[in-house]
Every structure is written in C-alpha cells, then in structure tokens.
Design an enzyme around this catalytic site. Structure first.
Site, short mmCIF file in Angstrom:
data_model
loop_
_atom_site.label_atom_id
_atom_site.label_comp_id
_atom_site.label_asym_id
_atom_site.label_seq_id
_atom_site.Cartn_x
_atom_site.Cartn_y
_atom_site.Cartn_z
N CYS A 1 23.49 58.96 66.23
CA CYS A 1 23.02 59.85 67.27
C CYS A 1 23.74 61.18 67.12
O CYS A 1 24.73 61.28 66.40
CB CYS A 1 23.35 59.31 68.66
N GLY B 1 19.05 61.66 64.71
CA GLY B 1 18.27 60.75 65.55
C GLY B 1 16.95 61.36 65.92
O GLY B 1 16.90 62.50 66.38
N ASN C 1 27.67 59.01 71.01
CA ASN C 1 27.39 58.66 69.62
C ASN C 1 28.40 57.61 69.21
O ASN C 1 29.60 57.84 69.30
CB ASN C 1 27.50 59.91 68.73
N GLY C 2 27.89 56.47 68.73
CA GLY C 2 28.79 55.38 68.33
C GLY C 2 28.34 54.08 69.00
O GLY C 2 27.34 54.05 69.71
N TYR D 1 26.04 60.48 53.53
CA TYR D 1 24.62 60.51 53.88
C TYR D 1 24.30 61.12 55.23
O TYR D 1 23.39 61.93 55.35
CB TYR D 1 24.06 59.08 53.81
P1 5GP Z 1 16.92 51.19 50.97
O1 5GP Z 1 17.85 50.85 49.85
O2 5GP Z 1 17.13 50.31 52.17
O3 5GP Z 1 15.51 51.24 50.60
O4 5GP Z 1 17.26 52.66 51.48
C1 5GP Z 1 18.26 53.47 50.94
C2 5GP Z 1 17.94 54.90 51.31
O5 5GP Z 1 17.80 55.00 52.74
C3 5GP Z 1 18.99 55.90 50.90
O6 5GP Z 1 18.35 56.82 50.06
C4 5GP Z 1 19.42 56.61 52.17
O7 5GP Z 1 19.29 58.00 52.00
C5 5GP Z 1 18.47 56.14 53.25
N1 5GP Z 1 19.04 55.67 54.53
C6 5GP Z 1 18.33 55.62 55.70
N2 5GP Z 1 19.07 55.11 56.69
C7 5GP Z 1 20.28 54.79 56.17
C8 5GP Z 1 21.47 54.21 56.72
O8 5GP Z 1 21.56 53.89 57.91
N3 5GP Z 1 22.52 54.03 55.88
C9 5GP Z 1 22.44 54.39 54.57
N4 5GP Z 1 23.52 54.21 53.80
N5 5GP Z 1 21.35 54.95 54.01
C10 5GP Z 1 20.26 55.13 54.80
MG MG Z 2 17.55 58.92 50.89
#
Ligand code: 5GP
Ligand code: MG
Ligand code: SF4
Length: 462
Positions: free
Chosen positions: A2, A28, A102-103, A244
């Site tokens: 968030c 978010g 947030n958290g 990220y």
């Molecule tokens: P997946 O491996 O599940 O298909 O998705 C990986 C991708 O989702 C990464 O490219 C990252 O940018 C994005 N991503 C979306 N939400 C998250 C999250 O909560 N944590 C992380 N580490 N990556 C996320």
């Molecule tokens: Mg990505």
C-alpha cells in the site's frame, strides 16, 4: 502493498494528497481514499478504483482543511471490500481519528479475538482497525502516550499516517519494514508532508528532510513537532522495496532505488555471465537491472519487449481462444529484433513462474536462438507476513524447483538468480543486519500468530 501520504498546514491539503497518491499508485490499485481535517470535522472520500478515477474535482472540493492524509490499497489483510478502504476512521472518547496503514500486523488475529472478548465491535476486517480499538481503550490526555501504549501490544509491519487531535502523526514500526519519509514544501518551511516514497514529494515540489526512523512516533501539530522513539530493535527494512515495489526515482532510507537496481544488474552479470548477443528487460520492473547487466557485460541493451500501459484489471480474458493471452495483453516483442539472437532477458523476480514461462515462449516465437533468464533477486521460497501479498509456499516455484529445473520447465536455455550476498551488497547493506530477507532466506524477524478458524457469520457489502 500500500501507499500512504499526509500533509500538514497547506490550504490545498486534499489536492496535494490526491497528487501524492497519484505518484504512489504503483503501490496499490484496488482502492484509494483521502481524509481531510477542517477545524473540528474530518471529511472522507474513499472508493474502489484508481486515484485518477476516484478524485474528481467535485469530490476534492468536498475535502476542506489544511490537514489531510491519503492511502492507496492493495489487499494483503482483510478482503477487497468497500468497508476495508483506507484511511479508516472512527469516533471515540477523544473525537474522530483517521489512520492510513502500509504493512501487516502479525498478531492482529489474536488481538482481535481478545478485543472482541472484551466487547469490541469491528466495522472492517482490516488489521489496521485493531490499532484504533487499542487506542480507544487507552486513557491519557496525551495522544503520544495513548499511541505508544496501544502500539506496545502490536507486532508486525506498520508505516502509519494518522490524523488525531487535529495533528498529523507519522509512525514506523520498530523494525522499519515498510518505508516512510518526511519532507516539507519547498519555500514553505511550516508545511510538512509524509509519504511512502520520495517520488510523491517530487510531484508536489516538496523536499525530503529525512526518513521516519524505525520505532519513531512523529507528531506535527499546532506549534510543535515532537518525535518519540520506542526501544530499538534490529532494523529490517524490506529489501524487495529496492528490487521491485518502489519506483526507481525514489530513495529509501536515503538509498537511491535506481542506483541499487543498476548495481543488482551489474552484480548479476558478474555472478551469472552469458555468451550472448543482446540484453533485454521485462518491462517495466526489469528495466533498470537489465541496464546494469548490459553495462557490466558490455552487451547491447535493447527494448525487445514493448509494454502496453493501458491494461486494466477488469479486462476479461477469453477462455482458450488465444494462447498466452494474459501476457500478450501486456507485452509484445519488436518484430525482427530478436531473430536468431542469443538473448539475455532480465526480470526483477520470479514468484509463481507463470510470467517467465510465457515470456520465454513469446521470445521463442519471436525467433530468439537462445534465451537466458537472469533475475535480479534470489529465488523466493517463502511467504511474506509483513505487507506483501505473496502466495502460499507451495505456489512459489522456487519452493519446488531449482533454477535449472525451472529453466527446463519453462523452456529457457538457462535461469540464474542474483545471490543474497550480491543483493545485500547492491543496496549498500553492511551485513544482513539492516534488511528483511525472509522470503528468500527463511530468517523471519517476526513470526505470525494464527488463530484457529472461527465459525461466524461474515458481512459482505455488494
Ligand atoms: P510470476 O513469477 O508469479 O509470474 O510473477 C513474477 C513477476 O510479477 C515479476 O516480474 C514481478 O515484477 C511481478 N510481481 C507482481 N507482484 C509481485 C510481488 O508481490 N512480489 C514480487 N516479488 N514480484 C511481483
Ligand atoms: Mg514484472
Ligand atoms: Fe520484504 Fe520478503 Fe521481508 Fe516481505 S519477507 S518484508 S517481501 S524481504
């Protein structure tokens, strides 16, 4: 994840909160809200949807006052329901309060059961409401004393921005899991702002003063600024903010996210080099690390995949009709650019592995001769309890497969991740003391306390 924002002493407090939230929209996209304070009244606008859709001129005009806070929400605790939209508000003995969080609290369920046993009535399913309930049970004329006492019961991740007693209050939990930064409007030394990330300050022409310290309660009101520290524990800022979550134009605890990502890419190239022809990122989140990889390796950098920025969350995917439709909506390879090339494709993280699977197939179809996936974070093999919506352990591909097995499964020529040491070095950590790394090292600073499921009627607004 968030985003939170707050502003004290500005005639356009609500408008600036709207702009601040706009800059924090990446944190978010489910719902957003602004609560303003005018004399003795709080005014609230809270809706499901994106910031720019919610805050029309007409709605912003209904948020008077020189003090305001705001929130953008991505559900991690409680459902994605209107009653959970923040800032949460309540009226109690000391008047109205508003809180943006947030958290995630790790003992919220337990505290809720205890509070309910004591007669407490909850209006939401949000862990944040526990803080309000605890606050309402404290008896002291001083808000800092009440807040300190309430927060002493709470464990977990919380960066808070609040309105109470006509003051702006900013709080960061003792570990400092989630970011929170203090600034002031340029040329207006008495107008303070707080935000999850510094990119919100840039948009409204505010300047960063400093980050809120882990364990700090900062009260800005009337003619006082008061900072109170709770006893310190080891700082555990979330390292994935750098990988990220945060925007690359932000700085976190005075570390530039952009520079950190460049270093991650450079380090990744040193640790896992490839004999290849071109480096491409998975946009947007892999772009900066891919540039670092290209700089270090000397390979040319190309935008081999182009992103459509208008993919809405409401889009309905046709079933079976087109293969890989999900990622095709968002990304498309530049025709001809990758034909016959040995490609290094850089992304920030692999969670379930579905994205990289689809991207590898897309690059194959685009004629790439070899595909080497390079990831600027270690394999994620555990959940996050501190405000990030990671899936259960068994859905995390790294909990079941090694990088080589993942490569085989997704049809890549190789898959390699940045090491934990390489990541810590990239963000400038002196040791592993200063960052949370739990979702890839298993070293959880705080354990979650779960309650047995309760058979109760639930309320869902439709
Ligand atoms: P997946 O491996 O599940 O298909 O998705 C990986 C991708 O989702 C990464 O490219 C990252 O940018 C994005 N991503 C979306 N939400 C998250 C999250 O909560 N944590 C992380 N580490 N990556 C996320
Ligand atoms: Mg990505
Ligand atoms: Fe960040 Fe991972 Fe720690 Fe969660 S578990 S706070 S995502 S480093």
């Amino acid at each position: 994840m968030c985003g939170v924002f707050g502003i004290f002493n500005h005639p356009e407090a609500a408008n600036l909160s709207y702009l601040g939230l706009h800059a924090l929209q990446h944190r978010g996209q489910e719902s957003a809200g602004v609560v303003s304070c005018d004399k003795d009244t709080l005014h609230a606008v809270r809706k499901m949807g994106l910031v720019s859709d919610i805050f029309t001129e007409r709605r912003l005009a209904r948020l008077p006052g020189k003090l305001a806070i705001g929130h953008v929400r991505y559900t991690t605790s409680g459902g994605s329901l209107p009653k959970n939209i923040q800032p949460l508000t309540a009226e109690y003995r000391e008047g109205a309060v508003a809180i943006a969080h947030n958290g995630n609290l790790v003992n919220a369920e337990q505290l809720r059961v205890e509070l309910e046993a004591d007669g407490a009535i909850f209006a939401s399913n949000s862990d944040t409401e526990v803080i309000i309930q605890l606050l309402a049970r404290r008896n002291d004329p001083d808000i800092v004393t009440r807040l300190r006492s309430a927060l002493s019961r709470v464990r977990g991740a919380y960066s808070l921005v609040m309105i109470a007693d006509g003051k702006l209050i900013a709080v960061r939990d003792p570990h400092g899991f989630r970011p929170l930064v203090l600034g002031r409007m340029k040329g207006q030394p008495d107008t303070y702002v707080v935000a999850s990330e510094t990119c919100a300050f840039d948009l409204i022409a505010a300047e960063r003063i400093r980050d809120i310290e882990p364990g700090e309660i900062l009260v800005i009101g009337g003619d006082e600024i008061r900072s109170v520290m709770v006893p310190r524990v080891a700082r555990r800022a979330c390292i994935f903010e750098h990988v990220y979550f945060a925007r690359p134009d932000s700085s976190l605890d005075d570390v530039s996210v952009y520079n950190a990502r460049i270093k991650m890419g450079r380090q990744l190239a040193l640790e896992s080099p490839v004999d290849a022809d071109v480096v491409i990122p998975v946009p947007d989140s892999g772009v900066v690390a891919a540039m670092g990889y290209a700089h270090q390796s000397g390979l040319p950098f190309e935008m081999g995949l182009i992103r459509n920025h208008y993919v809405g969350r409401t889009f309905i995917e046709p079933k079976d009709s087109i293969r890989h439709f999900g990622v095709k909506l968002k990304l498309n390879p530049v025709p001809g650019l990758l034909t016959g090339k040995r490609v290094v494709v850089v992304d920030d993280s692999i969670v379930r592995g579905t994205t990289s699977n689809k991207i590898v197939k897309m690059l194959r179809d685009a004629g790439a001769a070899e595909i080497h996936v390079r990831v600027s974070s270690p394999p994620i093999n555990g959940p996050c309890f501190y405000g990030i919506d990671t899936p259960n352990r068994d859905e995390l591909v790294a909990s079941r497969k090694s990088p080589d097995e993942v490569a085989k499964a997704i049809g890549a020529d190789s898959v390699a991740h940045l090491s934990a040491e390489g990541l810590l070095a990239s963000v400038g950590a002196g040791g592993d003391e200063t960052y949370c790394t739990a979702c890839f090292t298993g070293e959880y600073p705080l354990r979650i306390t779960r309650q047995p499921p309760r058979r109760q009627l639930r309320l869902v607004e439709v």
